[in-house]
Write a protein that holds these residues in place. Structure first.
Motif, mmCIF file in Angstrom:
data_model
loop_
_atom_site.group_PDB
_atom_site.id
_atom_site.type_symbol
_atom_site.label_atom_id
_atom_site.label_comp_id
_atom_site.label_asym_id
_atom_site.label_seq_id
_atom_site.Cartn_x
_atom_site.Cartn_y
_atom_site.Cartn_z
ATOM 1 N N LEU A 1 20.272 -13.897 2.123
ATOM 2 C CA LEU A 1 21.450 -13.629 1.303
ATOM 3 C C LEU A 1 21.001 -12.931 0.027
ATOM 4 O O LEU A 1 20.028 -13.360 -0.610
ATOM 5 C CB LEU A 1 22.194 -14.917 0.939
ATOM 6 C CG LEU A 1 22.726 -15.780 2.075
ATOM 7 C CD1 LEU A 1 21.687 -16.840 2.479
ATOM 8 C CD2 LEU A 1 24.015 -16.497 1.660
ATOM 9 N N VAL A 2 21.677 -11.857 -0.329
ATOM 10 C CA VAL A 2 21.380 -11.200 -1.598
ATOM 11 C C VAL A 2 21.706 -12.178 -2.718
ATOM 12 O O VAL A 2 22.785 -12.776 -2.738
ATOM 13 C CB VAL A 2 22.202 -9.909 -1.755
ATOM 14 C CG1 VAL A 2 21.978 -9.308 -3.137
ATOM 15 C CG2 VAL A 2 21.829 -8.905 -0.675
ATOM 16 N N ASP A 3 20.740 -12.379 -3.639
ATOM 17 C CA ASP A 3 21.054 -13.273 -4.753
ATOM 18 C C ASP A 3 20.899 -12.539 -6.091
ATOM 19 O O ASP A 3 20.019 -11.712 -6.242
ATOM 20 C CB ASP A 3 20.239 -14.566 -4.691
ATOM 21 C CG ASP A 3 18.763 -14.416 -5.034
ATOM 22 O OD1 ASP A 3 18.314 -13.288 -5.335
ATOM 23 O OD2 ASP A 3 18.053 -15.424 -5.000
ATOM 24 N N GLY B 1 29.178 -7.494 -9.434
ATOM 25 C CA GLY B 1 29.967 -6.289 -9.631
ATOM 26 C C GLY B 1 29.236 -4.999 -9.303
ATOM 27 O O GLY B 1 29.801 -3.912 -9.439
ATOM 28 N N LYS B 2 27.980 -5.080 -8.852
ATOM 29 C CA LYS B 2 27.202 -3.881 -8.571
ATOM 30 C C LYS B 2 27.651 -3.209 -7.270
ATOM 31 O O LYS B 2 28.258 -3.838 -6.404
ATOM 32 C CB LYS B 2 25.716 -4.223 -8.482
ATOM 33 C CG LYS B 2 25.100 -4.652 -9.807
ATOM 34 C CD LYS B 2 23.626 -5.011 -9.630
ATOM 35 C CE LYS B 2 23.005 -5.474 -10.934
ATOM 36 N NZ LYS B 2 21.596 -5.898 -10.778
ATOM 37 N N VAL B 3 27.304 -1.922 -7.155
ATOM 38 C CA VAL B 3 27.555 -1.150 -5.941
ATOM 39 C C VAL B 3 26.209 -0.712 -5.388
ATOM 40 O O VAL B 3 25.425 -0.056 -6.081
ATOM 41 C CB VAL B 3 28.436 0.077 -6.216
ATOM 42 C CG1 VAL B 3 28.690 0.854 -4.918
ATOM 43 C CG2 VAL B 3 29.764 -0.341 -6.843
ATOM 44 N N MET B 4 25.926 -1.083 -4.148
ATOM 45 C CA MET B 4 24.647 -0.748 -3.532
ATOM 46 C C MET B 4 24.524 0.763 -3.339
ATOM 47 O O MET B 4 25.479 1.430 -2.919
ATOM 48 C CB MET B 4 24.504 -1.459 -2.182
ATOM 49 C CG MET B 4 23.133 -1.320 -1.542
ATOM 50 S SD MET B 4 23.003 -2.260 0.004
ATOM 51 C CE MET B 4 23.106 -3.946 -0.613
ATOM 52 N N GLY C 1 21.168 -2.743 -5.853
ATOM 53 C CA GLY C 1 21.913 -3.652 -4.990
ATOM 54 C C GLY C 1 21.103 -4.665 -4.222
ATOM 55 O O GLY C 1 21.591 -5.757 -3.925
ATOM 56 N N ILE C 2 19.851 -4.351 -3.861
ATOM 57 C CA ILE C 2 18.981 -5.297 -3.163
ATOM 58 C C ILE C 2 17.550 -4.802 -3.293
ATOM 59 O O ILE C 2 17.302 -3.584 -3.255
ATOM 60 C CB ILE C 2 19.368 -5.437 -1.668
ATOM 61 C CG1 ILE C 2 18.501 -6.497 -0.974
ATOM 62 C CG2 ILE C 2 19.277 -4.108 -0.940
ATOM 63 C CD1 ILE C 2 18.922 -6.806 0.456
ATOM 64 N N SER C 3 16.617 -5.731 -3.433
ATOM 65 C CA SER C 3 15.212 -5.349 -3.509
ATOM 66 C C SER C 3 14.693 -5.099 -2.089
ATOM 67 O O SER C 3 14.411 -6.044 -1.336
ATOM 68 C CB SER C 3 14.381 -6.440 -4.176
ATOM 69 O OG SER C 3 13.005 -6.134 -4.088
ATOM 70 N N ILE C 4 14.586 -3.839 -1.725
ATOM 71 C CA ILE C 4 14.091 -3.475 -0.395
ATOM 72 C C ILE C 4 12.662 -3.961 -0.205
ATOM 73 O O ILE C 4 12.288 -4.459 0.871
ATOM 74 C CB ILE C 4 14.165 -1.948 -0.201
ATOM 75 C CG1 ILE C 4 15.624 -1.466 -0.234
ATOM 76 C CG2 ILE C 4 13.492 -1.545 1.101
ATOM 77 C CD1 ILE C 4 16.486 -1.950 0.895
ATOM 78 N N GLU C 5 11.850 -3.838 -1.252
ATOM 79 C CA GLU C 5 10.444 -4.250 -1.156
ATOM 80 C C GLU C 5 10.329 -5.742 -0.871
ATOM 81 O O GLU C 5 9.525 -6.173 -0.044
ATOM 82 C CB GLU C 5 9.695 -3.913 -2.449
ATOM 83 C CG GLU C 5 9.574 -2.433 -2.742
ATOM 84 C CD GLU C 5 10.859 -1.809 -3.281
ATOM 85 O OE1 GLU C 5 11.784 -2.580 -3.649
ATOM 86 O OE2 GLU C 5 10.945 -0.575 -3.333
#
Length: 453
Positions: free
Chosen positions: A102-104, A182-185, A132-136
């Motif tokens: 889950l994205v946190d 509220g972010k947009v990936m 939006g998410i840490s790919i690494e």
């Protein structure tokens, strides 16, 4: 002093389309050819005609480059929460599925669905970055899991029935106008997620519930006709190499657009995936779980009432509330070191008054996130929460509730980052109430600071 709740995440009562629903109900119930179908058990997928209308509407809103959305790609659900439960029931198994990511910070009320599906010990947070998410971080966790299972077999045979697809991993997120941040990936991160999903057999579950409550940050530009970010399912369909099941599902809801109590939503995915969801136990037992209310939504959709309500009522009001909240935060909280957490703004195209496309940034949804200073002179989070509730009748959520419960690493990350902050919602309160709330917030900080000197 009237209580103010900044945590609650729902539309205020006057924005729930009661009169429009009453009119739709009267029309449906006065036509036997409609009411006979609306008041009985419906098809498992929902009525074909309604699915067709939803598919056409989605095509018009998203304009996917991979082609129009078809009826076969959609199913009517009883809202995003019900859709999530059905997806987990049909496509995951606690003994086979290795991890639920889950994205946190995460939508904290989604967590119980994963716990109830048996994944309490397998939930893991993936930190959000400015895109939006840490790919690494996700890649690292996937490599660790793959290494762990390289020399051993899971030992669980796939169920021996028509729907033989289980996913090794699940990643849950709100990619556009995220709850809570509220972010947009970014488009780059969306594409990489699809590539990783195919490589590692991940099901990307996207709660796409705020997409249609979007507007340009430039107040001189209209919110109508925005180029919305492509959904993960759009990219999964567009990028070469998609499978018959796909690696993404879009979970949508009319709760944010009409009224939460209707409990109507939709899922969109590959046709075989959708057909599998239709065999979900509760649906097989009684057919479409939102049969009657889906007819009300359908009437609003086909008549244009839904678009009118969203474009002429909801967005203009939410846009004003958002602007009032942002202005109040910058006026009263920025001098105290509190800032809005924005990430990298998402650039979109929108028509100006002359009909020419111009570039601007996307805003909208229900929420924004504010971050407190990290220096020792700033009050403790729980002191702010207690003082707000006890002396200022202000409900402020501690940021730690948005951590992935059950994941010690997520809780530890929260301590160092978003725990020192909170989610604010503009959907429930009127403009003047939001300004009052922020003024109270500032007084709370001043008072708490005095007590620690």
């Amino acid at each position: 002093m009237e209580p103010i709740d900044l945590l609650i995440g729902r539309p205020s009562p006057r924005l729930q389309a009661a009169e429009k629903l009453a009119a739709a109900s009267q029309i449906i119930l006065s036509q036997p050819e409609k009411s006979d179908c609306a008041l009985t058990y419906g098809p498992d997928h929902g009525e074909d005609e309604i699915r067709e209308h939803v598919a056409t509407w989605l095509s018009q809103k998203y304009r996917p480059s991979s082609g129009p959305v078809t009826r076969e790609r959609t199913i009517i659900t009883n809202g995003a929460s019900g859709g999530l439960a059905a997806i987990l029931q049909k496509f995951t198994d606690p003994l086979y599925t290795r991890r639920i990511f889950l994205v946190d910070p995460t939508y904290f009320l989604a967590a119980p669905s994963f716990f109830d599906a048996g994944f309490g010990q397998k939930m893991q947070g993936i930190p959000e970055d400015n895109e939006g998410i840490s790919i690494e971080f996700l890649q690292l966790r996937l490599d660790e899991e793959e290494s762990k299972h390289a020399s051993t077999e899971i030992g669980v045979k796939l169920p021996d029935h028509e729907y033989k697809k289980l996913y090794k991993y699940v990643l849950y997120m709100v990619p556009t106008l995220s709850n809570p941040s509220g972010k947009v990936m970014s488009l780059h991160h969306r594409k990489v997620l699809v590539e990783l999903a195919r490589k590692f057999d991940i099901l990307l579950i996207a709660d796409d519930v705020y997409d249609f409550l979007a507007w340009p940050t430039d107040n001189n530009l209209s919110h109508k006709g925005l180029d919305l970010p492509p959904r993960l399912i759009d990219l999964d369909r567009q990028m070469p190499g998609t499978s018959e099941w796909g690696n993404a599902v879009s979970n949508g809801s009319f709760s944010k657009l009409v009224a939460p109590g209707l409990r109507v939503g939709w899922c969109e995915a590959m046709p075989r995936f959708i057909y599998a969801i239709s065999s979900y136990g509760p649906t097989s037992s009684g057919g479409c779980q939102s049969q009657y209310t889906s007819f009300l939504i359908d009437h609003m959709l086909v008549s244009g009432i839904l678009e009118q309500h969203v474009n002429d009522v909801l967005i203009p009001i939410y846009r004003k509330r958002y602007n009032a909240l942002v202005k109040a935060i910058k006026t009263y909280l920025y001098p105290l070191g509190i800032k809005i957490s924005t990430g990298v703004p998402y650039e979109i195209a929108v028509k100006d008054e002359e009909g020419n496309y111009t570039q601007t940034m996307l805003a909208g949804g229900f929420f924004l996130y504010i971050e407190y200073p990290t220096d020792d002179t700033f009050p403790e989070v729980m002191d702010i929460v207690r003082l707000g509730k006890n002396e200022y009748a202000l409900d402020i959520a501690p940021g730690v509730i948005f951590a992935v419960q059950g994941d010690p690493e997520s809780l530890k990350r929260a301590e160092m980052t978003y725990k020192r902050g909170t989610r604010l919602c503009w959907a429930w309160n009127e403009e003047e109430v939001l300004v009052d709330a922020v003024q109270r917030f500032a007084k709370i900080i001043h008072q708490a600071k005095e007590s620690i000197r």
